[in-house]
Design an enzyme around this catalytic site. Structure first.
Site, short mmCIF file in Angstrom:
data_model
loop_
_atom_site.label_atom_id
_atom_site.label_comp_id
_atom_site.label_asym_id
_atom_site.label_seq_id
_atom_site.Cartn_x
_atom_site.Cartn_y
_atom_site.Cartn_z
N HIS A 1 0.83 -1.20 0.00
CA HIS A 1 0.00 0.00 0.00
C HIS A 1 0.86 1.26 0.00
CE1 HIS A 1 0.92 0.65 4.25
NE2 HIS A 1 0.45 -0.55 4.56
N CYS B 1 2.92 -4.62 6.87
CA CYS B 1 2.64 -4.64 5.43
C CYS B 1 3.88 -4.18 4.66
CB CYS B 1 1.45 -3.75 5.11
SG CYS B 1 -0.11 -4.34 5.83
#
Length: 399
Positions: free
Chosen positions: A158, A166
């Site tokens: 992202h 992440c």
């Protein structure tokens, strides 16, 4: 069986080897229209067309492959136009934040970035992190090896440059990657593979760091070696291997993948380990009480037991593998009501040769003072971690 095999393959990799599905018209356009950054995505696509032209690449890319390197903070984007073509490197992005350490993700809240073989399973045009591409963590291997109740989830590539596990890149970079991925999906690539490696295995500084890490966490070496094999296979062929997951949750590759590792054919043969046929003494474990008033005691008490463990370390250290600095071996045994040690087992850790030597030692362990319940001797099952450490080993390594 064939359907099950294909299902496991998709879970483990989403490989290019999996047949692509029919064309899905308008998916990329749908993603642009569904995002509050639709105008940005259209501009990014125009820029990508120019970048592909400048690099001599066919637009749009029908096939996409993404690989990320945790320690090196890199995310590579590879593309190709036809299934039988080799992949070509389009661009390398800087991963702008990192959580956790080397090693796989094994439970919710550990802040670890997973390591292994995944694919994109979600497009989120309304992400709070600008845009995001979801990964199929936990995959078949993770579900076997990770915490059964809370393995964690919600792993994404992202934007926004923040992370708690992440893979974050900049907003402009995620816009490019989002366009590339949505176009590939429009053209039929349902399973866009994403491989996450601990390090770049062709970078000496990175592999030295990994080697030091593996010496302290020897149980991680099998996964690290599996990842290394796939890395070098792709480096050699610029195509993805078929990767399966066995009944123990480990990734399985064929011999062609293993041969791609530099020097694999020159490695010394592993020592032949002859495992003894160790007969288990008959014992009804229902006799073991759930609670006792006094635990079993090694002869001489706790201090004598610590000395025994230190002596074990000295005896067993020569049997550590070359890539092991420390082994944490979890054992289990029963102390019966007469104090005799029965049926020692290795539950986890070590290596085949070390474990055989450890079992030899445990089978000659002296009698203990048995557990006591209501002033009577009773049997008890014990678990103990044996730490085997090579205290003379250096903490340096090479490729």
């Amino acid at each position: 069986m064939k359907k099950l095999l294909a299902y496991l393959l998709v879970l483990a990799l989403g490989s290019e080897a999996v047949a692509q599905t029919a064309y899905q018209p308008g998916y990329a356009e749908f993603q642009r229209n569904g995002s509050r950054f639709g105008d940005n995505l259209k501009k990014r696509e125009d820029s990508l067309v120019r970048q592909f032209r400048d690099k001599g690449l066919a637009w749009p890319a029908k096939y996409l492959y993404i690989r990320s390197f945790k320690y090196d903070s890199q995310l590579e984007v590879w593309v190709k136009g036809e299934k039988d073509q080799p992949f070509q490197l389009f661009k390398t992005y800087k991963v702008c934040a990192m959580a956790g350490t080397l090693g796989p993700k094994r439970m919710e809240g550990d802040y670890q970035v997973p390591e292994g073989f995944y694919y994109i399973n979600e497009f989120n045009p309304r992400s709070v992190y600008h845009l995001s591409l979801g990964l199929n963590y936990p995959n078949a291997s993770d579900r076997y090896l990770s915490d059964a109740i809370q393995p964690g989830g919600d792993i994404y590539i992202h934007g926004s440059c923040v992370t708690t596990g992440c893979i974050p890149i900049t907003d402009s970079q995620i816009e490019e990657l989002y366009v590339l991925a949505s176009n590939a999906k429009s053209l039929g690539q349902d399973f866009i593979p994403v491989h996450i490696f601990p390090v770049r295995f062709d970078n000496r500084r990175s592999t030295e760091y990994l080697n030091r890490y593996v010496r302290d966490f020897a149980d991680y070496s099998y996964l690290a070696n599996s990842l290394k094999e796939v890395f070098f296979y792709f480096e050699k062929h610029k195509k993805l291997p078929v990767i399966m997951v066995n009944g123990r949750g480990s990734y399985v590759m064929d011999d062609d993948v293993k041969k791609a590792v530099p020097g694999a054919d020159k490695k010394a043969a592993a020592p032949v380990v002859i495992k003894k046929d160790r007969k288990q003494e008959a014992f009804n474990e229902k006799e073991i009480p759930t609670t006792v008033h006094k635990l079993p005691e090694f002869p001489g008490g706790a201090g004598a037991f610590r000395d025994y463990l230190r002596n074990l370390n000295t005896e067993l250290a020569p049997y550590l593998s070359e890539d092991q600095h420390t082994a944490y071996v979890l054992i289990e045994f029963i102390v019966n009501k007469n104090g005799k040690v029965l049926n020692p087992k290795i539950l986890k850790g070590g290596n085949d040769l070390l474990n055989e030597k450890l079992l030899d030692a445990l089978e000659t362990m002296p009698d203990w003072a048995p557990a006591i319940r209501e002033e009577k001797a009773v049997p008890m099952k014990l678990k103990q971690t044996i730490v085997v450490e090579n205290k003379t080993a250096t903490l340096t390594g090479g490729n």
